[in-house]
Design a protein around this motif. Structure first.
Motif, mmCIF file in Angstrom:
data_model
loop_
_atom_site.group_PDB
_atom_site.id
_atom_site.type_symbol
_atom_site.label_atom_id
_atom_site.label_comp_id
_atom_site.label_asym_id
_atom_site.label_seq_id
_atom_site.Cartn_x
_atom_site.Cartn_y
_atom_site.Cartn_z
ATOM 1 N N LEU A 46 -4.996 5.799 4.163
ATOM 2 C CA LEU A 46 -4.654 4.693 4.451
ATOM 3 C C LEU A 46 -5.724 3.494 5.175
ATOM 4 C CD1 LEU A 46 -0.867 3.864 3.949
ATOM 5 C CD2 LEU A 46 -3.022 3.708 1.919
ATOM 6 N N PRO A 365 -3.558 -1.983 -7.021
ATOM 7 C CA PRO A 365 -2.575 -1.091 -6.035
ATOM 8 C C PRO A 365 -2.033 0.267 -6.921
ATOM 9 C CG PRO A 365 -1.544 -3.144 -5.519
ATOM 10 C CD PRO A 365 -2.569 -3.310 -6.576
ATOM 11 N N LEU A 391 4.078 3.558 0.314
ATOM 12 C CA LEU A 391 2.980 2.677 -0.348
ATOM 13 C C LEU A 391 3.256 1.975 -1.579
ATOM 14 C CD1 LEU A 391 0.002 6.307 -1.089
ATOM 15 C CD2 LEU A 391 1.028 4.753 0.686
ATOM 16 N N GLU A 443 -8.370 -2.922 0.985
ATOM 17 C CA GLU A 443 -7.390 -2.835 1.041
ATOM 18 C C GLU A 443 -6.132 -1.516 0.359
ATOM 19 O OE1 GLU A 443 -5.794 -2.081 4.096
ATOM 20 O OE2 GLU A 443 -8.353 -2.624 4.757
ATOM 21 N N GLN A 447 -4.901 2.522 -0.742
ATOM 22 C CA GLN A 447 -3.938 2.538 -1.341
ATOM 23 C C GLN A 447 -4.167 3.605 -2.418
ATOM 24 O OE1 GLN A 447 -2.142 1.526 -3.742
ATOM 25 N NE2 GLN A 447 0.048 1.909 -3.833
#
Length: 467
Positions: A46, A365, A391, A443, A447
């Motif tokens: 992360l 994600p 997550l 980001e 993940q």
């Protein structure tokens, strides 16, 4: 209850207890140490920009990677160099035979009773129109299923226009029903005498950017030119047709086939400390379509799988028991060519393919984890899901297919995992000129890697059998 009945019941209870004890004895637990290491890797991922840096390198230094082209060959050389620079224990290639197809030019316009340009792209592997193109009236067919039922007399000598619109789902479930128009429409239209076919792009966006993708022909039917319209242009044609007048368009698609060429699956391995012959298969595909730079399809998958394996090899403690094998498949977009040839080459070694998964659904994600494993190993996947819960990942009940490429090994007996990504917006960009690095959320990429290191490390370290 009689004494005989009591003894019979007691014997039955004893048998059930014995069976239950034996079943529990067969279940190999995931050790606390394995859980702790997986959690540590998750948290480290992360904070890591490794995947984004790999993706930036691929899209900047190589760019579009059309299957069978010199750009795909360049990407394979890039991948070999990248895996070696990262310190993978083994880096090698396996040859893949690909029929080379080239996009030369494409254009279309409405010529009667109105005049307007149309935004199109030739579908991958499309045949060409005659030099200078063709002009003909369009026949509106709402779906591929309607084309199957259409009277050939209504299609003969015309250009088929299929207008079905793909539906948006988080899981991408709208793709399968819609994509038949792209994959099978040209063969059916040709069988009924069409001069060419244009389809509404298989995508969920409203941009004036058409979506390409592979088309398939059948023996015994003439290959006709096949192209996709952007969604706004498909809407435009439908509005014109609503006015009740015949609509004629001009389509000029120029393509060329160059025969068979050799591409390569690129493979990198992190050798297991105890069972190096047993592999955890981590897949993605190296090629892309030629309109964008292949950032989400499937540069993101390349970056995620490579970064996850690299993070595990950098452990200060010992390597996991089994080998991590990252396969960057060749020419997926042209029909899973690299994956099918990998499965054929490794079919006698499927027993050593312990479990596999693929990242080929963009950079959204991971939100769910699904599996196709033995009853005695379901708890291992449950443990993975528990560790991924921070997550935002939940356990999903569907049976995993392993992804398009890795799924070729699942079909012949390898257990599979699906790390299910949020594909709500994936088909806005899929196979378009908009598939570029700026669309990737760094980001979300982190993940993904965090979820993948949990899967890969536990699968490689757990001593039990997923079969």
């Amino acid at each position: 209850m009689t004494k005989h009945m009591f003894l019979k019941a007691a014997t039955g209870v004893a048998f059930l207890l014995s069976a239950s004890t034996a079943l529990k004895a067969d279940v190999v637990p995931v050790s606390d140490d394995t859980r702790e290491t997986a959690a540590m890797l998750r948290d480290k991922a992360l904070k890591s920009d490794a995947a984004y840096e790999i993706l930036e390198s691929l899209t900047t230094e190589v760019g579009p990677r059309l299957g069978g082209s010199e750009k795909e060959a360049e990407a394979a050389r890039w991948a070999v160099a990248k895996l070696k620079a990262l310190g993978f224990d083994k880096v090698y290639t396996e040859p893949v035979t690909v029929s080379k197809w080239e996009r030369i030019s494409e254009s279309a316009s409405v010529v009667a009773p109105y005049t307007q340009p149309l935004s199109i792209t030739a579908l991958g592997k499309s045949a060409a129109t005659p030099e200078g193109g063709i002009t003909a009236e369009i026949v509106h067919i709402p779906t591929y299923e309607a084309l199957l039922e259409a009277d050939p007399a209504d299609i003969e000598g015309k250009i088929v226009f299929i207008s079905n619109r793909m539906e948006r789902f988080k899981t991408g479930a709208g793709y399968g029903p819609a994509v038949q128009a792209r994959g099978k429409g040209a063969a059916e239209a040709a069988r009924k005498g069409a001069k060419a076919i244009i389809i509404r792009s298989i995508g969920t966006d409203s941009h004036r950017l058409p979506h390409t993708g592979g088309v398939n022909y059948e023996e015994g039917t003439p290959p006709i030119a096949a192209a996709a319209l952007s969604n706004p242009d498909a809407d435009l044609l439908e509005r014109m047709l609503d006015r009740g007048k015949p609509i004629s368009i001009h389509v000029d698609v120029q393509t060329k086939f160059h025969g068979d060429v050799t591409m390569h699956n690129v493979i990198g391995e992190i050798t297991g400390r105890e069972k190096p012959e047993e592999v955890i298969l981590m897949g993605s595909h190296l090629d892309s379509w030629d309109l964008g730079t292949g950032a989400i399809d499937d540069g993101a998958g390349v970056a995620i799988t490579v970064a996850a394996a690299d993070m595990i090899q950098d452990l200060t403690k010992e390597r996991p028991r089994r080998t991590l094998r990252v396969v960057l498949f060749a020419s997926e977009e042209l029909g899973l060519i690299g994956a099918k040839q990998y499965a054929e080459a490794h079919k006698d070694d499927v027993a050593n393919h312990v479990i596999g998964a693929e990242s080929d659904f963009g950079a959204g994600p991971v939100w769910a984890l699904a599996s196709k494993v033995s009853t005695g190993s379901v708890h291992v996947v449950d443990t993975m899901a528990q560790l991924m819960q921070p997550l935002g990942v939940v356990r999903h009940g569907r049976e995993a297919g392993g992804g398009p490429d890795v799924g070729q090994m699942v079909k012949i007996g390898m257990p599979g995992i699906d790390l299910m990504q949020d594909g709500t917006d994936y088909f806005d960009l899929h196979h378009t000129a908009d598939d570029t690095l700026d669309k990737v959320d760094p980001e979300a990429l982190k993940q993904n890697v965090a979820a993948w290191v949990v899967f890969a490390y536990i699968a490689a370290e757990w001593p039990g059998d997923f079969r």
